[in-house]
Scaffold this motif. Sequence first.
Motif, PDB file in Angstrom:
ATOM      1  N   THR A  60       5.750  37.442  86.591  1.00 29.18           N
ATOM      2  CA  THR A  60       6.118  38.815  86.236  1.00 29.18           C
ATOM      3  C   THR A  60       5.348  39.825  87.084  1.00 29.18           C
ATOM      4  O   THR A  60       5.822  40.927  87.314  1.00 29.18           O
ATOM      5  N   THR A  61       4.170  39.454  87.544  1.00 32.18           N
ATOM      6  CA  THR A  61       3.414  40.374  88.410  1.00 32.18           C
ATOM      7  C   THR A  61       3.304  39.878  89.853  1.00 32.18           C
ATOM      8  O   THR A  61       3.038  40.662  90.750  1.00 32.18           O
ATOM      9  N   HIS A  62       3.493  38.574  90.071  1.00 33.92           N
ATOM     10  CA  HIS A  62       3.323  38.024  91.422  1.00 33.92           C
ATOM     11  C   HIS A  62       4.642  37.515  92.010  1.00 33.92           C
ATOM     12  O   HIS A  62       4.643  36.612  92.832  1.00 33.92           O
ATOM     13  N   TYR A  63       5.756  38.114  91.557  1.00 38.29           N
ATOM     14  CA  TYR A  63       7.050  37.606  92.020  1.00 38.29           C
ATOM     15  C   TYR A  63       7.226  37.718  93.521  1.00 38.29           C
ATOM     16  O   TYR A  63       7.947  36.959  94.150  1.00 38.29           O
ATOM     17  N   ASP A  64       6.532  38.677  94.131  1.00 39.27           N
ATOM     18  CA  ASP A  64       6.733  38.863  95.567  1.00 39.27           C
ATOM     19  C   ASP A  64       5.906  37.887  96.405  1.00 39.27           C
ATOM     20  O   ASP A  64       6.172  37.710  97.584  1.00 39.27           O
ATOM     21  N   ASP A  65       4.911  37.256  95.794  1.00 39.63           N
ATOM     22  CA  ASP A  65       4.145  36.270  96.536  1.00 39.63           C
ATOM     23  C   ASP A  65       3.692  35.150  95.609  1.00 39.63           C
ATOM     24  O   ASP A  65       2.523  35.053  95.243  1.00 39.63           O
ATOM     25  N   PRO A  66       4.654  34.326  95.208  1.00 46.00           N
ATOM     26  CA  PRO A  66       4.317  33.298  94.220  1.00 46.00           C
ATOM     27  C   PRO A  66       3.562  32.122  94.824  1.00 46.00           C
ATOM     28  O   PRO A  66       3.198  31.207  94.101  1.00 46.00           O
ATOM     29  N   SER A  67       3.302  32.176  96.123  1.00 44.96           N
ATOM     30  CA  SER A  67       2.728  30.988  96.765  1.00 44.96           C
ATOM     31  C   SER A  67       1.348  30.621  96.229  1.00 44.96           C
ATOM     32  O   SER A  67       0.921  29.487  96.350  1.00 44.96           O
ATOM     33  N   ILE A  68       0.658  31.584  95.579  1.00 46.94           N
ATOM     34  CA  ILE A  68      -0.650  31.220  95.016  1.00 46.94           C
ATOM     35  C   ILE A  68      -0.522  30.444  93.697  1.00 46.94           C
ATOM     36  O   ILE A  68      -1.505  29.898  93.205  1.00 46.94           O
ATOM     37  N   ILE A  69       0.674  30.413  93.142  1.00 45.08           N
ATOM     38  CA  ILE A  69       0.793  29.816  91.804  1.00 45.08           C
ATOM     39  C   ILE A  69       0.491  28.303  91.781  1.00 45.08           C
ATOM     40  O   ILE A  69      -0.347  27.875  90.983  1.00 45.08           O
ATOM     41  N   GLU A 128       0.221  51.461  86.111  1.00 44.59           N
ATOM     42  CA  GLU A 128      -0.721  52.409  86.720  1.00 44.59           C
ATOM     43  C   GLU A 128      -1.731  51.679  87.598  1.00 44.59           C
ATOM     44  O   GLU A 128      -2.027  52.072  88.710  1.00 44.59           O
ATOM     45  N   LYS A 129      -2.255  50.586  86.999  1.00 45.47           N
ATOM     46  CA  LYS A 129      -3.349  49.872  87.658  1.00 45.47           C
ATOM     47  C   LYS A 129      -2.886  49.150  88.920  1.00 45.47           C
ATOM     48  O   LYS A 129      -3.601  49.100  89.916  1.00 45.47           O
ATOM     49  N   LEU A 130      -1.716  48.554  88.845  1.00 46.48           N
ATOM     50  CA  LEU A 130      -1.218  47.794  89.994  1.00 46.48           C
ATOM     51  C   LEU A 130      -0.173  48.627  90.730  1.00 46.48           C
ATOM     52  O   LEU A 130       0.973  48.228  90.889  1.00 46.48           O
ATOM     53  N   LYS A 131      -0.606  49.796  91.177  1.00 51.38           N
ATOM     54  CA  LYS A 131       0.332  50.752  91.794  1.00 51.38           C
ATOM     55  C   LYS A 131       1.034  50.195  93.016  1.00 51.38           C
ATOM     56  O   LYS A 131       2.152  50.567  93.332  1.00 51.38           O
ATOM     57  N   GLU A 132       0.333  49.283  93.721  1.00 51.12           N
ATOM     58  CA  GLU A 132       0.916  48.771  94.967  1.00 51.12           C
ATOM     59  C   GLU A 132       2.119  47.871  94.680  1.00 51.12           C
ATOM     60  O   GLU A 132       2.884  47.548  95.581  1.00 51.12           O
ATOM     61  N   LYS A 133       2.281  47.473  93.398  1.00 42.76           N
ATOM     62  CA  LYS A 133       3.411  46.605  93.076  1.00 42.76           C
ATOM     63  C   LYS A 133       4.488  47.389  92.348  1.00 42.76           C
ATOM     64  O   LYS A 133       4.184  48.291  91.584  1.00 42.76           O
ATOM     65  N   ASP A 134       5.727  46.975  92.574  1.00 45.09           N
ATOM     66  CA  ASP A 134       6.809  47.584  91.810  1.00 45.09           C
ATOM     67  C   ASP A 134       6.984  46.786  90.526  1.00 45.09           C
ATOM     68  O   ASP A 134       7.540  45.689  90.540  1.00 45.09           O
ATOM     69  N   LEU A 135       6.488  47.339  89.443  1.00 44.09           N
ATOM     70  CA  LEU A 135       6.581  46.623  88.173  1.00 44.09           C
ATOM     71  C   LEU A 135       7.623  47.246  87.247  1.00 44.09           C
ATOM     72  O   LEU A 135       7.601  47.051  86.038  1.00 44.09           O
ATOM     73  N   ALA A 136       8.523  48.016  87.855  1.00 44.73           N
ATOM     74  CA  ALA A 136       9.615  48.567  87.050  1.00 44.73           C
ATOM     75  C   ALA A 136      10.737  47.535  86.970  1.00 44.73           C
ATOM     76  O   ALA A 136      11.888  47.821  87.286  1.00 44.73           O
ATOM     77  N   THR A 137      10.374  46.334  86.582  1.00 42.09           N
ATOM     78  CA  THR A 137      11.369  45.263  86.505  1.00 42.09           C
ATOM     79  C   THR A 137      11.655  44.897  85.056  1.00 42.09           C
ATOM     80  O   THR A 137      10.851  45.128  84.167  1.00 42.09           O
TER      81      THR A 137
END
Length: 413
Positions: A60-69, A128-137
Amino acid sequence: MDSNELSLSKVANQHARVLSGMRPTGRLHLGHYHGVLKNWVELQHEYPCFFFIADWHALTTHYDDPSIIPGSVWDMVIDWLAAGVNPNEATLFVQSRVPEHAELHLLLSMITPLGWLERVPSYKDQQEKLKEKDLATYGFLGYPLLQSADIMLYKAGLVPVGEDQVAHVELTREVARRFNHIYGKEADFGDKAETAAKKMGKKNARLYARYRKEWQERGDEEALAAARALLEGQQNITVSDRDRLFGYLEGSGKVILPEPQPLLTRASKMPGLDGQKMSKSYGNTISLRADPDEVSQQMRTMPTDPARVRRNDPGDPSKCPVWQFHEVYSDKQVCDWVQEGCRSASIGCVDCKQPVIDAVVNELQPMRERAAEFESDPDVVRTIINEGCEAAREVAYDTMTEVREVMSLEAIR
Ligand code: TRP
Ligand code: SF4
């Protein structure tokens, strides 16, 4: 009564199951150990425990770079095992391997008002905290409801969480109530409950009726507890009848999904190397797998009371992050020695740090050894998780069978 017992008295024994999850977003550190894992290790001796790796939550927060999962999932399982979470006592599994989490999430989404999700504080805070991510999903908005599904899939009554997650357990309680209200209704509920009570035998039915009356008319908590115990002890009634009798007791409809209680982890504030709370985002952590050299190196460069410029300048432990470590690790004698020695400049900061270095190294040593064993034998880890997933799916299957039935989804089977 400690906080665990207090929470337990509020849930029926049948629901004394514990469930908690963690997102796989990196290696674990001492803060996780003192804040979460130590507590899990204690709980696993007392209750049936389900601990899972919330990989869908990570998306939900790392969808753009899931490779760390994937790496984080492995590290996390090994860190849990290293910390003493015992697969013979607790069920350990990975969320995405139990697809029922997604099914229940979907079904709950049908009855969850949007406003309930928009009002969860973490929704705006994290955006607010993770502004660099688009979390309007859609997924991010729904993530607390996914958490509700995680909890209710196992009918867990107790959810060990930190302060920041209490609102999510609260949401779960509201959703459970709404679910039971909508789907627990039966036209002839009272009659069905009375019939169900008779199936327990005359004597038990009479007892049940008496306890129910004492609870409903006088709010007698002991009667409530006794009635629950009575229901739990019944071997010969169906799940449906039991749900009815629990609901009838409490004055609601059928209780299909019980309301969970948060089990607030005893506030153990593990300080980080800079005196702020230990957290990856502050870069002040000590890894659970740090070796003795790393630990000493990290502690030796820790800042101390800035007043102690020279060795014979006196200091004040309350202005020093090292003191916070003593508060976690040192006995009274050592603490007195620090207080005295720091204020009188009779000890140096290097001396002062040594007992803490030793304590941390000692604490981590068995964990490092266990982690090394599991790392060298990935098949063992795989088996633990495979078996855990299987056990989790069995419970999930039972819950979903009930949920589908009350939501009218079992037409043709
Ligand atoms: N949301 C939790 C966190 O970020 C992790 C989590 C997911 C969880 N599902 C859960 C915790 C269910 C407790 C119960 O830390
Ligand atoms: Fe901190 Fe200990 Fe040095 Fe005092 S003596 S400043 S408590 S490290």
